[in-house]
Design an enzyme around this catalytic site. Structure first.
Site, PDB file in Angstrom:
ATOM      1  N   PRO A  92      25.959 -69.977 -71.051  1.00 34.48           N
ATOM      2  CA  PRO A  92      25.049 -69.103 -71.787  1.00 34.48           C
ATOM      3  C   PRO A  92      25.379 -69.062 -73.275  1.00 34.48           C
ATOM      4  O   PRO A  92      26.540 -69.102 -73.672  1.00 34.48           O
ATOM      5  CB  PRO A  92      25.274 -67.738 -71.136  1.00 34.48           C
ATOM      6  CG  PRO A  92      25.781 -68.054 -69.780  1.00 34.48           C
ATOM      7  CD  PRO A  92      26.613 -69.291 -69.937  1.00 34.48           C
ATOM      8  N   GLU A  93      24.337 -69.006 -74.086  1.00 35.51           N
ATOM      9  CA  GLU A  93      24.516 -68.872 -75.527  1.00 35.51           C
ATOM     10  C   GLU A  93      24.626 -67.383 -75.868  1.00 35.51           C
ATOM     11  O   GLU A  93      24.389 -66.507 -75.045  1.00 35.51           O
ATOM     12  CB  GLU A  93      23.318 -69.489 -76.251  1.00 35.51           C
ATOM     13  CG  GLU A  93      22.915 -70.863 -75.750  1.00 35.51           C
ATOM     14  CD  GLU A  93      23.679 -72.001 -76.391  1.00 35.51           C
ATOM     15  OE1 GLU A  93      23.997 -71.920 -77.578  1.00 35.51           O
ATOM     16  OE2 GLU A  93      23.960 -72.985 -75.687  1.00 35.51           O
ATOM     17  N   ARG A 137      30.855 -81.172 -72.712  1.00 32.98           N
ATOM     18  CA  ARG A 137      29.528 -80.999 -73.303  1.00 32.98           C
ATOM     19  C   ARG A 137      28.801 -82.349 -73.331  1.00 32.98           C
ATOM     20  O   ARG A 137      29.416 -83.396 -73.524  1.00 32.98           O
ATOM     21  CB  ARG A 137      29.617 -80.476 -74.738  1.00 32.98           C
ATOM     22  CG  ARG A 137      30.266 -79.115 -74.887  1.00 32.98           C
ATOM     23  CD  ARG A 137      29.451 -78.011 -74.241  1.00 32.98           C
ATOM     24  NE  ARG A 137      29.943 -76.712 -74.626  1.00 32.98           N
ATOM     25  CZ  ARG A 137      30.947 -76.091 -74.042  1.00 32.98           C
ATOM     26  NH1 ARG A 137      31.582 -76.671 -73.042  1.00 32.98           N
ATOM     27  NH2 ARG A 137      31.343 -74.897 -74.445  1.00 32.98           N
ATOM     28  N   ASN A 189      26.119 -75.095 -76.437  1.00 30.98           N
ATOM     29  CA  ASN A 189      25.712 -76.482 -76.608  1.00 30.98           C
ATOM     30  C   ASN A 189      24.247 -76.637 -76.997  1.00 30.98           C
ATOM     31  O   ASN A 189      23.886 -77.567 -77.722  1.00 30.98           O
ATOM     32  CB  ASN A 189      25.977 -77.268 -75.319  1.00 30.98           C
ATOM     33  CG  ASN A 189      26.012 -78.758 -75.564  1.00 30.98           C
ATOM     34  OD1 ASN A 189      26.450 -79.208 -76.623  1.00 30.98           O
ATOM     35  ND2 ASN A 189      25.550 -79.532 -74.602  1.00 30.98           N
TER      36      ASN A 189
END
Length: 276
Positions: free
Chosen positions: A2-3, A250, A165
């Site tokens: 999650p961002e 990533r 990411n």
């Protein structure tokens, strides 16, 4: 993972469900907290800090959680069936007379004194969605290692807190540089930080991390998740590098034409144009 805007939304939903209410249930399903009992305490605040969540309760205690890759909080009304996953994946249940907040697959669950929250989040850089967002301090931290690849620096939560990411790939695209470009070679890096702040702020109360301004499926991102598809700006096939640094886990997406700078694969010519 999650961002920061997703964590902000989770905090907002938890705050609406819990803040100002007394816990009737506080089930912390991790071995070291098996005997901890927060029932009877009032939830005083739910605060996002970068990608961390701090749920404060009366008596000076804070429940610190982090979602990492798979964690999720779900809020349910009384009697509503839980749908976030099997029971064995539940790590936290915080219940009130108004319903329950259930934390699934949370890799980080710890209880600490509120006065000691810095032990959990004190290492973080300026929070892009925090009330004390400090772009000058974030810029200072970003530039202190000028040879560091930009994408790596943006993911470092000690530089600034909240970028994952999706935004790493999208911000590099929007500034026209590859994620492997050294920070010191990025033109006007302060503009990149301003763009990051505006992007997360625009998405903090909606799902999807929309960076193109187009909410239609398949058109929400410029390059992220679009490997092998045409760049929405120039039509060149979007390139992908899978986990170039295994420690980061990533996958990187970028447009070989719209973004200048080093990359792990040869530059691709624009579609329809002759090679030079």
């Amino acid at each position: 993972m999650p961002e920061g805007d997703s964590v902000y939304m989770a905090a907002t939903r938890l705050r609406e469900a819990l803040a100002g209410r007394v816990l009737t249930t506080a089930d912390l399903r991790v071995p070291r907290l098996a005997t901890a009992d927060l029932a009877g305490r009032e939830v005083t605040a739910v605060v996002p800090r970068g990608k961390h969540l701090l749920t404060r309760v009366s008596g000076g205690w804070t429940l610190h959680t982090h979602l990492r890759m798979d964690g999720r909080w779900q809020v349910y009304r009384p009697g509503e069936r839980w749908r976030g996953g099997p029971d064995w994946q539940v790590r936290v249940v915080l219940g009130t007379e108004a319903g329950a907040a259930v934390g699934y697959r949370l890799p980080v669950v710890e209880l600490l004194r509120t006065e000691d929250e810095a032990q959990a989040v004190g290492h973080l850089g300026p929070d892009l969605l925090g009330p004390d967002w400090d772009p000058e301090e974030a810029l200072r931290r970003l530039l202190r290692q000028p040879d560091r690849p930009l994408g790596e620096a943006l993911l470092d939560q000690r530089t600034l807190a909240g970028i994952g990411n999706v935004y790493r790939c999208e911000l590099c695209f929007l500034r026209g540089v590859t994620p492997w470009t050294p920070v010191g070679e990025v033109d006007r890096p302060g503009r990149l930080l301003d763009l990051a702040h505006r992007a997360l702020d625009a998405n903090k109360l909606r799902y999807g991390h929309v960076t193109t301004g187009d909410t239609r499926p398949g058109r929400r991102h410029w390059v992220y998740g679009r490997a092998g598809q045409p760049c929405l700006r120039c039509g060149t096939t979007v390139a992908v590098a899978e986990r170039e640094d295994p420690s980061l886990e990533r996958i990187t997406y970028w447009c070989p034409v719209c973004q200048r700078g080093p990359s792990p694969v040869p530059r691709t010519p624009r579609r329809g144009l002759p090679r030079r």
